[in-house]
Design an enzyme around this catalytic site. Structure first.
Site, PDB file in Angstrom:
ATOM      1  N   CYS B 131      42.674 -73.899  27.647  1.00  0.00           N
ATOM      2  CA  CYS B 131      41.787 -72.888  27.442  1.00  0.00           C
ATOM      3  C   CYS B 131      41.359 -73.117  26.218  1.00  0.00           C
ATOM      4  CB  CYS B 131      42.559 -71.516  27.689  1.00  0.00           C
ATOM      5  SG  CYS B 131      41.160 -70.356  27.275  1.00  0.00           S
ATOM      6  N   ASN B 193      39.079 -78.299  33.074  1.00  0.00           N
ATOM      7  CA  ASN B 193      38.926 -76.787  32.520  1.00  0.00           C
ATOM      8  C   ASN B 193      37.470 -77.078  31.576  1.00  0.00           C
ATOM      9  OD1 ASN B 193      38.780 -74.154  31.126  1.00  0.00           O
ATOM     10  ND2 ASN B 193      41.014 -74.336  31.298  1.00  0.00           N
ATOM     11  N   GLY B 218      29.702 -75.076  35.163  1.00  0.00           N
ATOM     12  CA  GLY B 218      28.451 -75.027  35.880  1.00  0.00           C
ATOM     13  C   GLY B 218      28.263 -76.477  35.950  1.00  0.00           C
TER      14      GLY B 218
HETATM   15  C1  LIG Z   1      34.324 -66.773  32.832  1.00  0.00           C
HETATM   16  C2  LIG Z   1      35.277 -68.143  33.023  1.00  0.00           C
HETATM   17  C3  LIG Z   1      36.643 -67.493  32.884  1.00  0.00           C
HETATM   18  C4  LIG Z   1      37.722 -68.567  33.062  1.00  0.00           C
HETATM   19  N1  LIG Z   1      38.952 -68.186  32.793  1.00  0.00           N
HETATM   20  C5  LIG Z   1      39.762 -69.314  33.166  1.00  0.00           C
HETATM   21  C6  LIG Z   1      41.207 -68.940  33.122  1.00  0.00           C
HETATM   22  O1  LIG Z   1      41.698 -67.837  32.781  1.00  0.00           O
HETATM   23  N2  LIG Z   1      42.163 -69.910  33.227  1.00  0.00           N
HETATM   24  C7  LIG Z   1      41.751 -71.411  33.303  1.00  0.00           C
HETATM   25  O2  LIG Z   1      42.622 -72.083  33.538  1.00  0.00           O
HETATM   26  N3  LIG Z   1      40.413 -71.661  33.305  1.00  0.00           N
HETATM   27  C8  LIG Z   1      39.542 -70.575  33.468  1.00  0.00           C
HETATM   28  N4  LIG Z   1      38.205 -70.950  33.401  1.00  0.00           N
HETATM   29  C9  LIG Z   1      37.913 -72.371  33.611  1.00  0.00           C
HETATM   30  C10 LIG Z   1      37.437 -72.586  35.257  1.00  0.00           C
HETATM   31  O3  LIG Z   1      38.665 -72.273  35.978  1.00  0.00           O
HETATM   32  C11 LIG Z   1      36.964 -73.767  35.519  1.00  0.00           C
HETATM   33  O4  LIG Z   1      37.938 -74.742  35.152  1.00  0.00           O
HETATM   34  C12 LIG Z   1      35.703 -74.314  34.888  1.00  0.00           C
HETATM   35  O5  LIG Z   1      34.799 -72.992  34.857  1.00  0.00           O
HETATM   36  C13 LIG Z   1      34.941 -75.610  35.356  1.00  0.00           C
HETATM   37  O6  LIG Z   1      34.621 -75.131  37.023  1.00  0.00           O
HETATM   38  P1  LIG Z   1      33.280 -74.420  37.432  1.00  0.00           P
HETATM   39  O7  LIG Z   1      31.936 -75.328  36.685  1.00  0.00           O
HETATM   40  O8  LIG Z   1      33.199 -74.560  38.905  1.00  0.00           O
HETATM   41  O9  LIG Z   1      33.186 -73.155  36.904  1.00  0.00           O
HETATM   42  C14 LIG Z   1      37.217 -69.911  33.421  1.00  0.00           C
HETATM   43  C15 LIG Z   1      35.765 -70.317  33.515  1.00  0.00           C
HETATM   44  C16 LIG Z   1      35.122 -69.423  33.196  1.00  0.00           C
HETATM   45  C17 LIG Z   1      33.347 -69.650  33.457  1.00  0.00           C
END
Ligand SMILES: Cc1cc2nc3c(=O)[nH]c(=O)nc-3n(C[C@H](O)[C@H](O)[C@H](O)COP(=O)(O)O)c2cc1C
Ligand SMILES: Cc1cc2nc3c(=O)[nH]c(=O)nc-3n(C[C@H](O)[C@H](O)[C@H](O)COP(=O)(O)OP(=O)(O)OC[C@H]3O[C@@H](n4cnc5c(N)ncnc54)[C@H](O)[C@@H]3O)c2cc1C
Ligand code: FES
Lengths: 313, 304
Positions: B131, B193, B218
């Site tokens: 994170c 992440n 995204g």
């Molecule tokens: C609003 C938000 C909150 C997130 N919270 C966490 C979290 O609590 N723990 C974690 O491992 N990743 C967290 N992520 C990362 C996502 O799980 C993911 O790895 C990342 O957004 C990439 O995927 P995406 O492009 O489909 O969103 C978060 C992402 C977003 C956008």
């Protein structure tokens, strides 16, 4: 953990109607003033379910590189079928929205949020809107009027032309002997010159709308023909005597803060509607949190309407 | 034609390769009106820590070209409240649950896992050492092989359940970090992440996010994510949970081809609350179209 719903006049902890995804078809999209537009969207599902103060999360075609939806309050519902939104052009999404042609299909997610919760015993209420902040107050005004609540409305805007929500409030007031409107504009072109705050102060002391009742028209910006025929309700017991049991305010945050400060000197419940940046709009992402007296709350599901004492003090 | 969709993600049997990305789907409650939770391969919960965390100040998000920045900061009510509310909610469903674990220290990660060991609803742990939005812990553990090994081996000894490790893209060599996680006993690797980023408002001359920097997610990060899945697939034997910008079934297929065994849908759910279900349907449609009888045939099936 489910947020209480906001059925008008009722305090309930039942879960609100489930939000849904609905394709809405644009019926009209018209310019009301410089940078201010009203869009009508046929969306019977949401139109049927929406409660005063709720919003829709809008996805526009042609904006695929801008991935987030845009939240807009529901201003009015026409023939139980179409949503009207009043919006100000602020950035790319609202700018793009102003060019959307009738017939276009939009993605809507809604109705969302916990709207206004006027306590059922309220006999007289004060609604204060600043700029497009007047929009989420109109459905509330309609509902309260139907319930026979005496209603005083104060609307502020930059100029007469920017009082874009006024026409609907006027039509409502014309049909209801118990609804009155007072106006303020920054440039003095309609109603009192300056901010709404002095008008709110006078209203809370019981003076503003009583004057209108006696004189019919007031130099203080009371809209002609809107005077209550009967007197206000007896003052409610409490800190400061005020004719109101409930106050709802929406507009720029400094305005809401000023209204909340004045309201805090009275016994009236004061609610404000907050604007926070939102991603999901349904309570999952924690983007939109607001610091409240009870800790962090999500403004998309626990708001956007909040008790002013809990969020602005 | 029926398509075999079941996958085995490091010992977690999933009916299909679709799960939700941590932090974007709560624990499913908010999305239950849009998605049949039991039709998903798994639900990955938001990050949970030992004690409640307040998260960061607002604004916590900013829209950026084809993506968004977030600096939520792992706001969560702590593991006890998580068990009482989130796991209790999920007990009405049968979908496997992957609990995303966060901590400020190695001990805290271990304590969260220990606290969850008695809970039947937990199918697997996803240890978040990636994170970008917390000052201590989080990404700090995920950037160097020795600290990755330290966290993962301690978590490994705390559980026999499938243990996934979630990696950050903000590293020089994802292969090296992935190997460190594997060597310390991870059963699968989740990646990626968010990518550390920033947005500035030229008019106010201020950062858009209250915390100045945040994590980019995204479609904007999909090429980065695909490259990292591709590299990690070549570096380790354990399966991969791929994510980063997946918006459609076709995006998901690309991750499988690059080497992911399963995929997670994150930011897409904000745009389309049915995104994860739509992605599943999209994978099936692709398989039908190309005569793929079993999705497992696609894993690492990149032609090059
Ligand atoms: C609003 C938000 C909150 C997130 N919270 C966490 C979290 O609590 N723990 C974690 O491992 N990743 C967290 N992520 C990362 C996502 O799980 C993911 O790895 C990342 O957004 C990439 O995927 P995406 O492009 O489909 O969103 C978060 C992402 C977003 C956008
Ligand atoms: C519950 C709610 C109800 C609203 N109702 C109305 C309304 O009835 N009429 C109206 O004109 N405006 C309303 N707003 C504000 C409206 O959402 C923003 O003006 C709009 O999102 C700006 O988008 P943009 O693309 O034009 O601006 P950009 O600056 O290009 O937007 C970039 C990002 O920031 C977000 N954003 C920017 N300003 C705001 C803001 N003030 N509030 C929330 N998000 C913002 C956008 O949604 C987008 O994600 C409301 C906001 C909320 C939260
Ligand atoms: S916008 Fe996602 S929780 Fe409010």
């Amino acid at each position: 953990m489910t947020p209480p719903t906001h059925e008008m006049g009722k305090w309930t902890d039942e879960p609100s109607l489930c939000p849904a995804v609905e394709v809405g078809r644009v019926a009209y999209n018209r310019r009301l003033a410089e940078g201010l537009f009203e869009i009508g969207i046929a969306a019977p599902g949401i139109a049927h379910a929406v409660m005063p103060g709720q919003f829709v999360h809008v996805r526009l075609p042609g904006m695929e590189g801008h991935i987030l939806r845009r939240p807009f309050s529901v201003f009015a519902v026409d023939q139980g079928m179409a949503l009207s939104l009043v919006y100000q052009v602020r950035g790319c999404g609202s700018g793009h929205m102003s060019s959307i042609a009738p017939g276009t299909e939009l993605g809507l997610l809604g109705p969302l949020g916990r709207g206004w919760r006027c306590p059922p015993e309220t006999r007289r209420a004060l609604l204060v809107g600043g700029g497009v902040g007047a929009a989420p107050l109109f459905l509330l005004a309609s509902a309260l009027t139907q319930q026979g609540v005496l209603l005083d409305v104060i609307l502020g805007a930059q100029s007469a032309g920017a009082q874009v929500c006024l026409a609907r409030f006027e039509r409502l007031a014309a049909l209801s002997a118990t609804t009155r409107i007072a106006l303020a504009t920054d440039d003095g072109s309609l109603g009192r010159a300056g901010l709404v705050t002095p008008l709110v102060e006078e209203a809370l002391q019981g003076g503003l709308f009583e004057g209108a009742r006696l004189q019919g028209v007031s130099p203080g910006g009371i809209h002609p023909g809107m005077a209550h025929r009967e007197g206000g309700q007896p003052q409610e017991a409490g800190k400061g005597p005020t004719p109101y049991g409930y106050i709802a305010a929406c507009g720029p945050e400094p305005m809401m803060r000023a209204v909340a400060t004045l309201a805090a000197q009275t016994d009236a419940l004061c609610e404000v509607s907050l604007e926070r940046h939102m991603a999901c709009g349904i309570g999952a992402c924690l983007s939109c949190v607001v610091e409240t007296a009870q800790g962090l709350r999500r403004s998309c599901v626990d708001g956007p309407a909040f008790n002013a004492r809990e969020v602005l003090s | 034609m029926s398509v075999a969709m079941q996958v085995d993600l490091g010992g977690l049997l999933m009916e299909n390769p679709l799960t939700t990305a941590s932090g974007t789907f709560g624990s499913g409650r908010e999305y239950a009106a849009f998605v049949d939770l039991d039709a998903l391969g798994a639900i990955t919960t938001k990050g949970v820590s030992l004690k409640p965390w307040k998260g960061n100040a607002t604004p916590r998000i900013a829209e950026t070209p084809s993506g968004m920045l977030n600096s939520i900061g792992l706001q969560n009510p702590g593991v006890d409240a998580f068990i009482e509310t989130d796991l209790a909610f999920l007990s009405a469903y049968k979908v496997p649950v992957i609990v995303n674990v966060s901590g400020h220290s190695i001990d805290e990660y271990v304590q969260v896992i220990e606290r969850l060991e008695g809970e039947d609803r937990v199918g697997a742990y996803e240890v978040n050492i990636s994170c970008p939005n917390v000052d201590a812990g989080g990404m700090a553990f995920g950037c160097h092989a020795p600290s990755v090994e330290a966290v993962v081996s301690r978590c490994r000894s705390a559980t026999k359940r499938p243990l996934f490790v979630k990696l950050t893209p903000n590293v020089t060599s994802i292969a090296e970090i992935a190997r460190a996680a594997q060597d310390a006993g991870a059963d699968a690797i989740s990646l990626i992440n968010t990518v550390l980023g920033m947005a500035i408002d030229a008019h106010t001359r201020k950062p858009v996010l209250a915390r100045a920097v945040g994590g980019l997610s995204g479609p904007a990060i999909k090429p980065i994510a695909l490259r990292m899945v591709y590299e990690a697939y070549r570096a380790v034997r354990i399966p991969l949970l791929g994510m980063g910008g997946i918006m459609s079934g076709q995006d998901a297929i690309e991750f499988l081809l690059a080497g992911a065994t399963a995929v997670a849908v994150g930011t897409a759910s904000f745009v389309n609350p049915r995104a994860v279900a739509d992605c599943k349907a999209g994978i099936e449609a692709y398989c039908v179209r190309y005569g793929v009888k079993d999705v497992n045939e696609l894993i690492g099936g990149l032609i090059c």
